[in-house]
Enzyme design. Structure first.
Site, PDB file in Angstrom:
ATOM      1  N   ARG A   1       0.853  -1.199   0.000  1.00  0.00           N
ATOM      2  CA  ARG A   1       0.000   0.000   0.000  1.00  0.00           C
ATOM      3  C   ARG A   1       0.892   1.252   0.000  1.00  0.00           C
ATOM      4  O   ARG A   1       1.239   1.788  -1.038  1.00  0.00           O
ATOM      5  CB  ARG A   1      -0.944  -0.038   1.225  1.00  0.00           C
ATOM      6  CG  ARG A   1      -2.222   0.770   1.038  1.00  0.00           C
ATOM      7  CD  ARG A   1      -2.047   2.233   1.289  1.00  0.00           C
ATOM      8  NE  ARG A   1      -1.581   2.512   2.642  1.00  0.00           N
ATOM      9  CZ  ARG A   1      -1.076   3.690   3.008  1.00  0.00           C
ATOM     10  NH1 ARG A   1      -0.978   4.672   2.138  1.00  0.00           N
ATOM     11  NH2 ARG A   1      -0.644   3.886   4.239  1.00  0.00           N
ATOM     12  N   ASP A   2       1.336   1.672   1.162  1.00  0.00           N
ATOM     13  CA  ASP A   2       2.160   2.879   1.264  1.00  0.00           C
ATOM     14  C   ASP A   2       3.417   2.765   0.393  1.00  0.00           C
ATOM     15  O   ASP A   2       3.820   3.718  -0.285  1.00  0.00           O
ATOM     16  CB  ASP A   2       2.560   3.101   2.738  1.00  0.00           C
ATOM     17  CG  ASP A   2       2.870   4.543   3.043  1.00  0.00           C
ATOM     18  OD1 ASP A   2       3.047   5.330   2.104  1.00  0.00           O
ATOM     19  OD2 ASP A   2       2.945   4.899   4.230  1.00  0.00           O
TER      20      ASP A   2
ATOM     21  N   HIS B   1       3.905   4.835  12.883  1.00  0.00           N
ATOM     22  CA  HIS B   1       4.194   4.797  11.442  1.00  0.00           C
ATOM     23  C   HIS B   1       5.218   5.890  11.132  1.00  0.00           C
ATOM     24  O   HIS B   1       4.916   7.071  11.248  1.00  0.00           O
ATOM     25  CB  HIS B   1       2.865   5.045  10.705  1.00  0.00           C
ATOM     26  CG  HIS B   1       2.944   5.093   9.218  1.00  0.00           C
ATOM     27  ND1 HIS B   1       2.498   4.073   8.419  1.00  0.00           N
ATOM     28  CD2 HIS B   1       3.385   6.058   8.366  1.00  0.00           C
ATOM     29  CE1 HIS B   1       2.668   4.403   7.136  1.00  0.00           C
ATOM     30  NE2 HIS B   1       3.203   5.602   7.082  1.00  0.00           N
TER      31      HIS B   1
ATOM     32  N   HIS C   1       8.309   7.543   8.533  1.00  0.00           N
ATOM     33  CA  HIS C   1       8.997   7.626   7.243  1.00  0.00           C
ATOM     34  C   HIS C   1      10.427   8.065   7.513  1.00  0.00           C
ATOM     35  O   HIS C   1      10.692   8.829   8.444  1.00  0.00           O
ATOM     36  CB  HIS C   1       8.303   8.630   6.316  1.00  0.00           C
ATOM     37  CG  HIS C   1       7.095   8.044   5.652  1.00  0.00           C
ATOM     38  ND1 HIS C   1       7.008   7.831   4.305  1.00  0.00           N
ATOM     39  CD2 HIS C   1       5.913   7.607   6.170  1.00  0.00           C
ATOM     40  CE1 HIS C   1       5.834   7.290   4.008  1.00  0.00           C
ATOM     41  NE2 HIS C   1       5.136   7.147   5.116  1.00  0.00           N
TER      42      HIS C   1
ATOM     43  N   CYS D   1       6.350  10.145  -1.034  1.00  0.00           N
ATOM     44  CA  CYS D   1       5.704  11.248  -0.349  1.00  0.00           C
ATOM     45  C   CYS D   1       5.443  12.289  -1.423  1.00  0.00           C
ATOM     46  O   CYS D   1       6.378  12.846  -2.002  1.00  0.00           O
ATOM     47  CB  CYS D   1       6.631  11.807   0.719  1.00  0.00           C
ATOM     48  SG  CYS D   1       6.038  13.379   1.321  1.00  0.00           S
TER      49      CYS D   1
ATOM     50  N   ASN E   1       9.109   4.822   3.672  1.00  0.00           N
ATOM     51  CA  ASN E   1       8.832   4.334   5.033  1.00  0.00           C
ATOM     52  C   ASN E   1      10.107   3.758   5.653  1.00  0.00           C
ATOM     53  O   ASN E   1      11.061   3.458   4.932  1.00  0.00           O
ATOM     54  CB  ASN E   1       7.814   3.182   4.970  1.00  0.00           C
ATOM     55  CG  ASN E   1       6.434   3.643   4.545  1.00  0.00           C
ATOM     56  OD1 ASN E   1       6.196   3.926   3.385  1.00  0.00           O
ATOM     57  ND2 ASN E   1       5.535   3.737   5.491  1.00  0.00           N
TER      58      ASN E   1
HETATM   59 ZN    ZN Z   1       3.109   6.602   5.226  1.00  0.00          ZN
END
Ligand code: ZN
Length: 309
Positions: free
Chosen positions: A15-16, A208, A210, A241, A250
């Protein structure tokens, strides 16, 4: 150092990690990555999102992917990100049982992402929770820009406290505090997390981070010192991002696992198999990833100098 014995990793590469990659991975490629992650004993995975396919083309095949990977996945937590009630309904149609609802602590970022104020998203969440309770679905809530906003800069502790005062009584399963664009520093993480976990001792939290500015693992250490034992991470350190083009993504799963294992902290994951999956990931996306361990190899106490290739 005050550290946990065990840490839970929630893998977010599908996902991310992938969402801003130019090359859209096929369902078969995503499934192959998923299979390798399962071999590495991964238990929790954010596999995609139910957002408008035009906004995030990489996620358009999330429903199809879920149909493939949800067979024989009893012990796996498969989570889909949703930005609104419509996303929850689309996820439900595919049989998804776990959701991650995301909104931002800062109004400007939330407006950019979902065209709503933070307060409006909190209202939307209430509707989602009623819908999910009726349909037996579990909800994690992620608070983006907890440690800073690319538009507004600093996000005050008071603001986060106010948001948690709204969220905690809603009995969501877990709250993720997210450093969406890598603005946190370890001292800030330790201070904020210590204060919030003291104020809301019954609430389960996930973090979470980054690694946008190289502080990802240090921030994780700050959170562990404050008692956190659950973290998102992305294979290969992938993760875009939109407000910092070209930035590192991440915190990297294999780097995280390598650090934790060398500190004697269990993850239940196989570093070797994660690295194999990470190599496959590089082939699929067609470029190098920010993973340190993949470049240098894991540190071996017996043979510290890697054999010549
Ligand atoms: Zn993220």
């Amino acid at each position: 150092m005050k550290l946990p014995k065990k840490v839970k990793i929630n893998e977010v590469v599908l996902r991310d990690g992938l969402q801003l990659e130019d090359k859209v991975l096929t369902v078969d490629e995503k499934k192959a990555l998923f299979d390798q992650l399962v071999k590495a004993d991964l238990r929790t995975l954010e596999f995609g999102s139910f957002v408008h396919p035009k906004l995030v083309p990489q996620m358009a095949n999330s429903g199809e992917l879920f149909e493939l990977i949800s067979k024989n996945s009893n012990q796996l937590e498969l989570i889909a990100l949703i930005p609104n009630l419509k996303g929850a309904k689309n996820a439900k149609e595919k049989g998804v049982e776990r959701l991650n609802f995301v909104f931002s602590a800062s109004d400007t970022h939330n407006q950019q992402n979902v065209q709503k104020s933070t307060e409006e998203s909190l209202e939307e969440l209430k509707g989602i929770l009623i819908y999910c309770e009726d349909h037996g679905m579990l909800v994690n809530v992620s608070v983006a820009t907890t440690f800073g906003c690319p538009f507004e800069g600093e996000v005050s502790k008071g603001r986060i406290e106010w948001i948690l005062e709204q969220l905690v009584p809603l009995n969501v399963e877990t709250i993720t505090l997210a450093d969406t664009t890598g603005m946190a520093n370890p001292q800030q993480v330790y201070d904020l997390v210590s204060e919030m976990t003291t104020k809301f001792p019954e609430q389960s939290f996930n973090l979470h981070f980054h690694n946008t500015r190289g502080m990802g693992l240090a921030n994780m250490l700050g959170a562990m010192q404050a008692g956190i034992t659950s973290f998102d991470a992305s294979l290969g350190g992938l993760g875009g991002c939109p407000f910092a083009p070209g930035a590192t993504g991440n915190i990297c799963t294999e780097d995280v696992v390598h650090m934790l294992h060398s500190m004697g902290i269990e993850t239940g994951l196989s570093l070797e198999k994660l690295m194999a999956a990470s190599k496959t990931l590089q082939q699929y996306v067609g470029h190098e990833t920010p993973s340190y361990v993949l470049k240098a190899g894991p540190y071996d106490r017996k043979y510290p100098v890697p054999a010549k290739k």
